[in-house]
Structure formats: structure tokens, C-alpha cells
Design a protein around this motif. Structure first.
Motif, short mmCIF file in Angstrom:
data_model
loop_
_atom_site.label_atom_id
_atom_site.label_comp_id
_atom_site.label_asym_id
_atom_site.label_seq_id
_atom_site.Cartn_x
_atom_site.Cartn_y
_atom_site.Cartn_z
N GLY A 130 37.32 28.15 34.92
CA GLY A 130 37.82 28.84 36.11
C GLY A 130 39.24 29.33 36.03
N PHE A 131 39.78 29.43 34.82
CA PHE A 131 41.17 29.87 34.64
C PHE A 131 41.25 30.87 33.47
CE2 PHE A 131 41.26 25.61 36.47
CZ PHE A 131 42.06 25.82 37.59
N PRO A 132 42.32 31.68 33.41
CA PRO A 132 42.46 32.67 32.35
C PRO A 132 42.59 32.02 30.97
CG PRO A 132 43.94 33.14 34.18
CD PRO A 132 43.40 31.77 34.41
N PRO A 133 42.38 32.79 29.91
CA PRO A 133 42.56 32.28 28.54
C PRO A 133 44.00 31.84 28.31
CG PRO A 133 41.36 34.36 28.54
CD PRO A 133 41.89 34.18 29.93
N GLY A 134 44.16 30.82 27.48
CA GLY A 134 45.50 30.38 27.10
C GLY A 134 46.05 29.21 27.87
N THR A 174 38.24 28.24 41.78
CA THR A 174 37.00 28.11 42.55
C THR A 174 36.02 29.26 42.30
OG1 THR A 174 37.96 29.18 44.50
CG2 THR A 174 38.12 26.78 44.37
N LEU A 175 36.51 30.44 41.91
CA LEU A 175 35.60 31.55 41.64
C LEU A 175 34.71 31.26 40.45
CD1 LEU A 175 37.79 34.77 42.21
CD2 LEU A 175 36.23 33.61 43.78
N GLY A 176 35.28 30.65 39.44
CA GLY A 176 34.48 30.27 38.27
C GLY A 176 33.43 29.25 38.63
N ALA A 177 33.82 28.27 39.43
CA ALA A 177 32.87 27.23 39.85
C ALA A 177 31.73 27.84 40.67
CB ALA A 177 33.59 26.17 40.67
N GLN A 178 32.06 28.77 41.55
CA GLN A 178 31.04 29.40 42.38
C GLN A 178 30.08 30.25 41.55
OE1 GLN A 178 33.94 31.09 45.20
NE2 GLN A 178 32.83 30.05 46.85
N SER A 179 30.59 30.85 40.48
CA SER A 179 29.71 31.65 39.62
C SER A 179 28.66 30.78 38.94
CB SER A 179 30.54 32.41 38.57
OG SER A 179 31.00 31.54 37.54
N VAL A 180 29.03 29.55 38.62
CA VAL A 180 28.07 28.63 38.00
C VAL A 180 27.04 28.18 39.02
CG1 VAL A 180 27.81 26.38 36.88
CG2 VAL A 180 29.71 27.86 36.24
N LEU A 181 27.47 27.98 40.26
CA LEU A 181 26.53 27.59 41.32
C LEU A 181 25.46 28.64 41.53
CD1 LEU A 181 28.70 25.97 44.13
CD2 LEU A 181 27.28 24.86 42.42
N ARG A 182 25.82 29.91 41.30
CA ARG A 182 24.86 31.01 41.50
C ARG A 182 23.97 31.21 40.28
NH1 ARG A 182 29.56 33.31 44.04
NH2 ARG A 182 30.10 34.37 42.08
N SER A 183 24.24 30.48 39.20
CA SER A 183 23.46 30.62 37.97
C SER A 183 22.15 29.86 38.07
CB SER A 183 24.26 30.10 36.77
OG SER A 183 25.49 30.79 36.63
N ALA A 184 21.20 30.27 37.25
CA ALA A 184 19.92 29.57 37.20
C ALA A 184 20.13 28.16 36.66
CB ALA A 184 18.94 30.32 36.30
N PRO A 185 19.52 27.16 37.26
CA PRO A 185 19.69 25.77 36.81
C PRO A 185 18.82 25.46 35.59
CG PRO A 185 18.22 25.81 38.69
CD PRO A 185 18.67 27.25 38.48
N ASP A 186 19.04 26.22 34.53
CA ASP A 186 18.20 26.08 33.35
C ASP A 186 18.93 25.46 32.16
OD1 ASP A 186 19.95 28.13 32.73
OD2 ASP A 186 18.42 29.70 32.67
N GLY A 187 20.15 24.98 32.39
CA GLY A 187 20.90 24.36 31.30
C GLY A 187 21.60 25.34 30.39
N ASN A 188 21.59 26.63 30.74
CA ASN A 188 22.22 27.64 29.90
C ASN A 188 23.62 28.01 30.36
OD1 ASN A 188 20.01 27.88 28.16
ND2 ASN A 188 19.00 29.34 29.52
N THR A 189 23.99 27.62 31.59
CA THR A 189 25.31 27.92 32.12
C THR A 189 25.92 26.65 32.68
OG1 THR A 189 24.61 30.17 32.73
CG2 THR A 189 26.64 29.35 33.72
N LEU A 190 27.07 26.27 32.16
CA LEU A 190 27.74 25.04 32.58
C LEU A 190 29.17 25.36 32.99
CD1 LEU A 190 26.64 22.69 29.64
CD2 LEU A 190 25.46 23.11 31.81
N PHE A 191 29.78 24.43 33.71
CA PHE A 191 31.16 24.60 34.15
C PHE A 191 32.04 23.55 33.50
CE2 PHE A 191 34.61 24.38 37.46
CZ PHE A 191 35.10 25.66 37.22
N PHE A 192 33.12 24.00 32.87
CA PHE A 192 34.14 23.10 32.31
C PHE A 192 35.23 23.05 33.37
CE2 PHE A 192 37.63 21.47 29.94
CZ PHE A 192 37.12 20.82 28.81
#
Length: 322
Positions: A35-39, A72-90
Motif C-alpha cells: 500500500g505504499f510507493p516503491p522504495g 488503505t487504497l492498496g488494502a481495499q484493492s485486495v479486498l475487491r480481488s477474487a479470494p482465490d489465493g492469487n492476490t495477497l496484501f503485504f
């Protein structure tokens, strides 16, 4: 004998199922969202872990940085993902636990909307003051605050951030008066501290250590449960008599709610193997991250305890981002 055979079949079935899940998706990359920029610190830790995941999963792993709204935007994007184990949140305690707690209308509830896979590690903080302030220890800081009521201040890297709440907890527990000054990130908060515009702060050991080594900042104490290996000579606040002043940040891996237990189990095994690598542990340690690992159940229990603690701190401090 029957029970032994049953147990053996169960174990073989579990291992086979996990292996099948991984092998069925060799061409589908695992997306690890940050949920944060690179670096930044979170991104750097995620990349250290992600580097070795393809070997354990048998498929590519990509980092996707989705910065904004304090993570929080990154976290919300994962919540909208399919719960198939292909998208996770660090994710970290800041955007997943503390940010929602400090809002009247929370963007999500980490205990209900995410499924924990494993805790990556703890993030240590240290209480520091500018060397020019002549504050050499915690009693000096408390004495100065009491001699100058309402005149001291402390910084954080954002309203409702982890170090904001740690600072509020310190002020409340010690009975001093100090104003909170939020900044847009750790860098400007550190600049203000070094210039003397701020009297003290709690920030991560990884960020503060170079300035401590350069003699620009004085480490007063750490809020960790035990002494931090990077600062072995610095006492904890517990050692100084403040037994309730313990706090750390954390990093962890999460899946959208609804992800199957089979996927959670397979992913947990893969992350555990990566976190057990000595090179990964040393690289994360250099960033101030103490390896945790463990089961989803262990991490879930910690999340419940942390949620209760920070809700109490936020309520007592009157913190609200709304």
C-alpha cells in the motif's frame, strides 16, 4: 492401528492438496500488493520476501505498489480481488489496524475482512531527542516537560500513525503535557526533529539509527518488550519502570476474506520457508524487522489483542481522523 492409518492418509491428503494447488497455477503470477510507493520500508521488506517465493510456490511473484490514503487504497484493492489465493496484501499495523481504529467510518475491519496468512515480523521503535536539546534520558525529558507545561511537542509521520499513538500513550502514561505535530511521512518528521523544531519522537529503529550513530540524536529508550539488538545499550521503557509502555509495529501477509483454508495453508507453508532463510532474516533485521512467522491462528490472536490495545489508546487520547 486404524487411527494411525487415518492420520497418515489425512497428512498425505493435505500435502497432496497443497502441492496440487500450487502446481495447478504455475503460469498465474502471485500478486503481492503493497500500500505504499516503491522504495519505502514496507516495499523494501516485501521485495526481500518476494524474491524467494517463486521457488517455494513454483510460479512467478510480482509486487504491485498501490499507494495512497496512508496505505488503505492498496488494502481495499485486495479486498475487491477474487479470494482465490492469487492476490495477497503485504501490510503493516499502520494501515490495517491503527488507521481504521482512528476513524468513525472505517474503510475495513482487519479482523473481519482479511484472512491472516502469517506475521512477517515486528518493527521496533525508539524514543529519541535532538542532541542539542541536552536531554540525555527519559527522566530529563519528563522533567523538562513538567518544568515547561504545554510547551514541548513530539512529531509523527502522520495523524493516526503508529508512532502518533505510541507518542500519545507515552504522554498519557508519564503524565506530561506535549503537543502532537503530524508530518507527511517519516522524512519531514525527522528533518523537523533534527532542526530542533520538535522536542522528541518515536520512530523506527531503522530510520533513527543512522542519526543516532552520527551523534545527532540521543536514544532515550525503546518501547519494545525486550532490548533491541540494534541498540543493545538502550533500555526499554519497561526497564525504566513503565511496564504498560510497550509497543511495536508489525508486518504481515493477508488474503481476502473467503479464501479457502487449503490456499491459506499452502501459502503459509511457502512463506514460512522463506522466512526461515538466514539471508532473508539478516536482510530484514538490517531494516529493523524482527522475524516472527508462525501460523495464521497465532497471528489472528495477536491481531485481536492489538486491536483492543490500540482502540483503548485512541479513545483515551481522543484521536480521530474524521
Amino acid at each position: 492401528m486404524i487411527w494411525k492409518n487415518f492420520f497418515a492418509v489425512a497428512v498425505v491428503t493435505l500435502v497432496s492438496s497443497s502441492a496440487t494447488w500450487a502446481s495447478e497455477q504455475p503460469s498465474v503470477p502471485l500478486k503481492l500488493v503493497v500500500g505504499f510507493p516503491p522504495g519505502g520500508g514496507t516495499d523494501g521488506a516485501a521485495r526481500i520476501v518476494a524474491e524467494h517465493l517463486p521457488k517455494e510456490l513454483g510460479r512467478p511473484v510480482v509486487i504491485e505498489n498501490r499507494g495512497g490514503a496512508a496505505g488503505t487504497l492498496g488494502a481495499q484493492s485486495v479486498l475487491r480481488s477474487a479470494p482465490d489465493g492469487n492476490t495477497l496484501f503485504f501490510g503493516t499495523s499502520a494501515e490495517l489496524l491503527i488507521n481504521p481504529i482512528t476513524r468513525k467510518t472505517a474503510p475495513y475491519d482487519v479482523l473481519k475482512d482479511f484472512m491472516p496468512i502469517t506475521e512477517v515480523g515486528s518493527v521496533a521503535f525508539v524514543l529519541v531527542a535532538p542532541s542539542a536539546s541536552k536531554i540525555q534520558n527519559v527522566p530529563d525529558l519528563i522533567a523538562k516537560a513538567k518544568d515547561n507545561p504545554g510547551k514541548l511537542n513530539f512529531s509523527s509521520f502522520g495523524m493516526g500513525s503508529t508512532n502518533h499513538l505510541i507518542g500519545e500513550m507515552f504522554v498519557s502514561t508519564t503524565g506530561i503535557s506535549a503537543a502532537h505535530i503530524p508530518y507527511q511521512g517519516s522524512a519531514p518528521a525527522t528533518t523537523a526533529l533534527l532542526s530542533g523544531d520538535v522536542d522528541f519522537t518515536f520512530d523506527t529503529v531503522a530510520v533513527m539509527q543512522p542519526h543516532i550513530k552520527a551523534g545527532k540524536l540521543i536514544p532515550l529508550a525503546t518501547p519494545s518488550p525486550h532490548r533491541v539488538s540494534e541498540l543493545p545499550e538502550v533500555a526499554t521503557l519497561t526497564e525504566l519502570g513503565y511496564k504498560d509502555l510497550t509497543a511495536e509495529g508489525w508486518m504481515g501477509i493477508f488474503a481476502p476474506v473467503g479464501t479457502s483454508e487449503e490456499n491459506i495453508s499452502a501459502l503459509n507453508k511457502a512463506f514460512q520457508k522463506v522466512l526461515e532463510r538466514p539471508d532473508v532474516q539478516s536482510q530484514l533485521a538490517a531494516r529493523g524487522v524482527g522475524i516472527a512467522g508462525g501460523s495464521p491462528e497465532k497471528f489472528s490472536k495477536k491481531l485481536v489483542e492489538q486491536s483492543e490495545k490500540w482502540r483503548r489508546v485512541a479513545k483515551e487520547s481522543g484521536i480521530s481522523l474524521d
